[in-house]
Scaffold this active site. Structure first.
Site, mmCIF file in Angstrom:
data_model
loop_
_atom_site.group_PDB
_atom_site.id
_atom_site.type_symbol
_atom_site.label_atom_id
_atom_site.label_comp_id
_atom_site.label_asym_id
_atom_site.label_seq_id
_atom_site.Cartn_x
_atom_site.Cartn_y
_atom_site.Cartn_z
ATOM 1 N N ILE A 187 11.841 -13.368 1.027
ATOM 2 C CA ILE A 187 11.847 -14.619 0.248
ATOM 3 C C ILE A 187 13.236 -15.255 0.238
ATOM 4 O O ILE A 187 13.360 -16.485 0.191
ATOM 5 C CB ILE A 187 11.303 -14.395 -1.186
ATOM 6 C CG1 ILE A 187 10.945 -15.727 -1.827
ATOM 7 C CG2 ILE A 187 12.275 -13.625 -2.057
ATOM 8 C CD1 ILE A 187 9.885 -16.509 -1.113
ATOM 9 N N SER A 220 23.448 -7.198 -0.292
ATOM 10 C CA SER A 220 22.262 -6.635 0.344
ATOM 11 C C SER A 220 22.706 -5.414 1.120
ATOM 12 O O SER A 220 23.798 -5.404 1.687
ATOM 13 C CB SER A 220 21.645 -7.665 1.297
ATOM 14 O OG SER A 220 20.630 -7.082 2.067
ATOM 15 N N ARG A 221 21.854 -4.405 1.144
ATOM 16 C CA ARG A 221 22.230 -3.200 1.885
ATOM 17 C C ARG A 221 22.236 -3.468 3.383
ATOM 18 O O ARG A 221 22.949 -2.838 4.130
ATOM 19 C CB ARG A 221 21.275 -2.052 1.536
ATOM 20 C CG ARG A 221 21.370 -1.653 0.070
ATOM 21 C CD ARG A 221 20.240 -0.752 -0.344
ATOM 22 N NE ARG A 221 18.936 -1.342 -0.009
ATOM 23 C CZ ARG A 221 17.781 -0.781 -0.278
ATOM 24 N NH1 ARG A 221 17.742 0.385 -0.881
ATOM 25 N NH2 ARG A 221 16.650 -1.369 0.057
ATOM 26 N N LYS A 245 10.157 -14.075 -9.387
ATOM 27 C CA LYS A 245 8.948 -13.618 -10.069
ATOM 28 C C LYS A 245 8.435 -12.361 -9.376
ATOM 29 O O LYS A 245 8.695 -12.215 -8.173
ATOM 30 C CB LYS A 245 7.882 -14.712 -10.094
ATOM 31 C CG LYS A 245 7.518 -15.355 -8.753
ATOM 32 C CD LYS A 245 7.015 -14.577 -7.597
ATOM 33 C CE LYS A 245 5.772 -13.755 -7.774
ATOM 34 N NZ LYS A 245 5.318 -13.174 -6.453
ATOM 35 N N ASP A 276 1.089 -9.283 -7.441
ATOM 36 C CA ASP A 276 2.325 -9.927 -6.977
ATOM 37 C C ASP A 276 2.042 -11.391 -6.607
ATOM 38 O O ASP A 276 2.721 -12.287 -7.107
ATOM 39 C CB ASP A 276 2.949 -9.146 -5.811
ATOM 40 C CG ASP A 276 4.203 -9.836 -5.312
ATOM 41 O OD1 ASP A 276 5.291 -9.541 -5.821
ATOM 42 O OD2 ASP A 276 4.089 -10.714 -4.431
HETATM 43 P P1 NAP Z 1 11.534 -7.727 0.544
HETATM 44 O O1 NAP Z 1 11.819 -8.566 1.726
HETATM 45 O O2 NAP Z 1 10.819 -6.445 0.747
HETATM 46 O O3 NAP Z 1 12.843 -7.337 -0.257
HETATM 47 C C1 NAP Z 1 13.920 -8.209 -0.538
HETATM 48 C C2 NAP Z 1 15.231 -7.466 -0.414
HETATM 49 O O4 NAP Z 1 15.423 -6.645 -1.547
HETATM 50 C C3 NAP Z 1 15.288 -6.517 0.773
HETATM 51 O O5 NAP Z 1 15.762 -7.193 1.897
HETATM 52 C C4 NAP Z 1 16.225 -5.434 0.329
HETATM 53 O O6 NAP Z 1 17.526 -5.740 0.793
HETATM 54 C C5 NAP Z 1 16.222 -5.514 -1.180
HETATM 55 N N1 NAP Z 1 15.640 -4.286 -1.721
HETATM 56 C C6 NAP Z 1 14.396 -3.817 -1.529
HETATM 57 N N2 NAP Z 1 14.241 -2.663 -2.185
HETATM 58 C C7 NAP Z 1 15.399 -2.398 -2.787
HETATM 59 C C8 NAP Z 1 15.863 -1.330 -3.603
HETATM 60 N N3 NAP Z 1 15.064 -0.326 -3.954
HETATM 61 N N4 NAP Z 1 17.131 -1.389 -4.050
HETATM 62 C C9 NAP Z 1 17.929 -2.417 -3.726
HETATM 63 N N5 NAP Z 1 17.546 -3.432 -2.938
HETATM 64 C C10 NAP Z 1 16.285 -3.420 -2.491
HETATM 65 O O7 NAP Z 1 10.726 -8.546 -0.556
HETATM 66 P P2 NAP Z 1 10.413 -10.107 -0.701
HETATM 67 O O8 NAP Z 1 9.111 -10.417 -0.076
HETATM 68 O O9 NAP Z 1 11.583 -10.907 -0.337
HETATM 69 O O10 NAP Z 1 10.137 -10.159 -2.273
HETATM 70 C C11 NAP Z 1 11.183 -10.088 -3.203
HETATM 71 C C12 NAP Z 1 10.718 -10.780 -4.475
HETATM 72 O O11 NAP Z 1 10.388 -12.137 -4.154
HETATM 73 C C13 NAP Z 1 9.466 -10.152 -5.102
HETATM 74 O O12 NAP Z 1 9.578 -10.117 -6.484
HETATM 75 C C14 NAP Z 1 8.352 -11.102 -4.660
HETATM 76 O O13 NAP Z 1 7.309 -11.156 -5.610
HETATM 77 C C15 NAP Z 1 9.095 -12.423 -4.628
HETATM 78 N N6 NAP Z 1 8.439 -13.392 -3.736
HETATM 79 C C16 NAP Z 1 8.046 -13.025 -2.455
HETATM 80 C C17 NAP Z 1 7.367 -13.926 -1.663
HETATM 81 C C18 NAP Z 1 6.904 -13.580 -0.255
HETATM 82 O O14 NAP Z 1 6.256 -14.423 0.391
HETATM 83 N N7 NAP Z 1 7.186 -12.400 0.282
HETATM 84 C C19 NAP Z 1 7.092 -15.219 -2.150
HETATM 85 C C20 NAP Z 1 7.561 -15.581 -3.403
HETATM 86 C C21 NAP Z 1 8.217 -14.651 -4.194
HETATM 87 P P3 NAP Z 1 18.437 -4.611 1.441
HETATM 88 O O15 NAP Z 1 17.567 -3.454 1.863
HETATM 89 O O16 NAP Z 1 19.101 -5.295 2.564
HETATM 90 O O17 NAP Z 1 19.392 -4.237 0.354
#
Ligand code: NAP
Length: 307
Positions: free
Chosen positions: A15, A37-38, A91, A169
């Site tokens: 996101i 970010s890691r 969110k 989610d």
């Molecule tokens: P994602 O790509 O899986 O994770 C986002 C980043 O968070 C990862 O790149 C990772 O960065 C970091 N992360 C993940 N687990 C972690 C941990 N245990 N400790 C520390 N850092 C961690 O997820 P996403 O889809 O972007 O979703 C993130 C949020 O945005 C959620 O709450 C989701 O509901 C919301 N969202 C998502 C979407 C969608 O389409 N996917 C749409 C709207 C809102 P590093 O590993 O590089 O540190």
């Protein structure tokens, strides 16, 4: 143009790349000054792998936007608030309701802004839908939120871990719209939750609320995706389609624009407004419905799910 305020973006994942980075690049109010970010980085922006190091090294950054999954988010939010930064949360705002109450109290004590964002509330047709419904009697409402988890969360096992919320989610986006547009609140009466045999969170959910309001969430829909809310009233049927971006009145498109690309710019503009006014905005109504569904829901076992 006044100088833009510096912000750090934490969690450079799906996101962040899809929405936050483009929204910030075009923002008149905010300048992306650092990332945490890691693994992820953004071209031309100073990158940190640890929040405490970033907060110590960049006291010029006054706002932190957290785009991490909900479970790890609390510790990052707490660190940023303790450092005196304003904080904006993706969110759902956290893994539990209590941790958001704790963050709200901390933000108050620190005199900074906390904003629990709900991007779907910024969809084009949500405000017109709310205005249209304001003086109507609602007889029935139904949400259909069916999408393909493999498309929107490719390989993201955290969505099926405790605190990942499973199909809630995306479903919480529908609930964020519902809680915004209904003239009077409803509450959950019953729920059925389908859990894959090998997972900790539901892949589908059917919810029944007071006021003849129902919802059907499913993460197994391939092909065209469905994000609809249909509401019957004493003055005819209103439908919100495309995740709140298109309004239909009695089958005719009335208002809106079929794009979600304006939602995140609107969130960052709202954050600038809150900071300028010295206010927080913390609304947990959508998450209360999810917590109630997890408390009250009848569990049904579904087939194993693998990405
Ligand atoms: P994602 O790509 O899986 O994770 C986002 C980043 O968070 C990862 O790149 C990772 O960065 C970091 N992360 C993940 N687990 C972690 C941990 N245990 N400790 C520390 N850092 C961690 O997820 P996403 O889809 O972007 O979703 C993130 C949020 O945005 C959620 O709450 C989701 O509901 C919301 N969202 C998502 C979407 C969608 O389409 N996917 C749409 C709207 C809102 P590093 O590993 O590089 O540190």
């Amino acid at each position: 143009m006044p100088e833009r305020q510096k912000i750090a973006l934490v969690g450079i994942g799906k996101i962040a790349v899809d929405q936050h980075v483009p929204a910030l690049a075009a923002s008149p109010e905010w300048e992306l000054a650092a990332t945490v970010s890691r693994a992820g980085t953004v071209d031309g922006v100073e990158a940190f792998t640890d929040i405490d190091t970033m907060l110590a090294a960049r006291p010029d950054i006054g706002m932190v936007s957290l785009a991490l999954p909900p479970v790890p988010r609390f510790a990052y939010a707490q660190a940023a608030l303790r450092a005196g930064c304003h904080v904006m949360l993706e969110k759902p705002p956290g893994a539990t309701l209590a941790e958001i109450h704790a963050l709200e109290a901390l933000a108050d004590a620190q005199g900074v802004t906390l904003y629990t964002t709900w991007h779907s509330r910024m969809a084009h047709a949500v405000a017109p839908a709310k205005a249209w419904l304001a003086d109507k009697a609602i007889t029935r409402a139904h949400i259909t939120w069916r999408e393909d988890v493999r498309k929107w969360h490719p390989g993201q096992d955290w969505v099926f871990e405790p605190g990942g919320m499973g199909v809630f989610d995306p479903g919480i986006n529908a609930l964020s719209i519902l809680t915004e547009i209904l003239p009077a609140p409803v509450h959950l009466q019953s729920a059925e939750l389908e859990f894959p045999a090998n997972r900790q969170t539901p892949i589908a959910a059917r919810l029944q609320f007071t006021g003849h309001v129902t919802a059907d969430f499913d993460w197994r829909q391939t092909g065209p995706q469905t994000w609809d809310i249909e509401i019957d009233t004493s003055a005819g049927r209103m439908a919100l389609r495309m995740g709140g971006n298109v309004l239909e009145l009695d089958g005719q498109s009335a208002q809106g624009e079929n794009t979600i690309m304006d939602e995140y710019p609107a969130l960052y503009a709202r954050m600038a407004e809150l900071v300028a006014k010295g206010q927080s905005e913390v609304d947990l109504a959508p998450m209360v419905h999810v917590a109630d569904a997890m408390t009250l829901g009848r569990r049904i076992e579904a087939g194993a799910f693998n990405f």
